[in-house]
Design an enzyme around this catalytic site. Sequence first.
Site, mmCIF file in Angstrom:
data_model
loop_
_atom_site.group_PDB
_atom_site.id
_atom_site.type_symbol
_atom_site.label_atom_id
_atom_site.label_comp_id
_atom_site.label_asym_id
_atom_site.label_seq_id
_atom_site.Cartn_x
_atom_site.Cartn_y
_atom_site.Cartn_z
ATOM 1 N N CYS A 264 0.825 -1.214 0.000
ATOM 2 C CA CYS A 264 0.000 0.000 0.000
ATOM 3 C C CYS A 264 0.862 1.268 0.000
ATOM 4 C CB CYS A 264 -1.025 -0.039 1.131
ATOM 5 S SG CYS A 264 -2.403 1.057 0.783
ATOM 6 N N HIS B 205 -3.287 -4.943 1.443
ATOM 7 C CA HIS B 205 -2.682 -5.188 2.768
ATOM 8 C C HIS B 205 -2.680 -6.674 3.113
ATOM 9 C CE1 HIS B 205 -2.506 -1.043 4.546
ATOM 10 N NE2 HIS B 205 -3.347 -0.804 3.549
ATOM 11 N N GLU C 152 -1.103 -8.182 5.291
ATOM 12 C CA GLU C 152 -0.935 -8.427 6.738
ATOM 13 C C GLU C 152 -2.272 -8.430 7.471
ATOM 14 O OE1 GLU C 152 -0.622 -5.635 5.240
ATOM 15 O OE2 GLU C 152 -1.246 -3.973 6.552
HETATM 16 N N1 GLN Z 1 -3.427 6.639 1.101
HETATM 17 C C1 GLN Z 1 -2.143 6.329 1.668
HETATM 18 C C2 GLN Z 1 -1.031 7.097 0.974
HETATM 19 O O1 GLN Z 1 -1.248 7.614 -0.064
HETATM 20 C C3 GLN Z 1 -1.877 4.840 1.588
HETATM 21 C C4 GLN Z 1 -2.910 4.104 2.380
HETATM 22 C C5 GLN Z 1 -2.436 2.867 3.008
HETATM 23 O O2 GLN Z 1 -1.245 2.584 3.104
HETATM 24 N N2 GLN Z 1 -3.361 2.104 3.504
HETATM 25 O O3 GLN Z 1 0.050 7.186 1.471
#
Ligand code: GLN
Length: 191
Positions: free
Chosen positions: A77, A170, A172
């Site tokens: 992410c 994610h 995890e």
């Molecule tokens: N929206 C976050 C970002 O742009 C990422 C979101 C996340 O890691 N769950 O950094």
Amino acid sequence: MKIGVLALQGDFQRHLTRLGEIGVKGIAVRKPEALKDCQGLIIPGGESTTLVKLMKNIGLFEAIPEFNRRWPVFGTCAGAILVSREVNNHPVEPLGLMDIAVQRNAYGRQIDSFVEDVTVNLAGAPQRIEAVFIRAPRITRIGEGVEVLSRRNGDLIFVESERVLAATFHPELTANPLVHQYFVAKVRKTL
Ligand code: GLN
């Protein structure tokens, strides 16, 4: 073998738990020196802008690319944003570990979080896993040497290069160990 988890902000604790569940020692990485004991590194979800600031403050912004010359890095992410070379829609300065471009917060406000079953191609074997997307980025371009491990409705969500893995979801947050096992196997190959 020990795998570091960048522990400055965001969802690092769950990654450490998942590593423990598959019998791998995880180390919370808060400064560059901690990388000396690690043979792989996970960069968790969180807020990419905050993570960049914190990494710069303590010298990890320089230390992680250096570490990655030898050892694999897995970004999930916000971590996928950080390992990229180019962020299309925000002035975030990524680490540039992998030749991909990403768009932050790509799935809009109404559906900024969702859970969906996706197919991942791990070592040529397709597997169904549950993927959790939280204000997820989208991978908009991949360069040479980057392979696609999974797509969702045509969007790239999981990609791999020689020493980097990036997932926009994610792994995890679900009990399925497959994705972490895949990264551990990648690390083992470099030992
Ligand atoms: N929206 C976050 C970002 O742009 C990422 C979101 C996340 O890691 N769950 O950094």
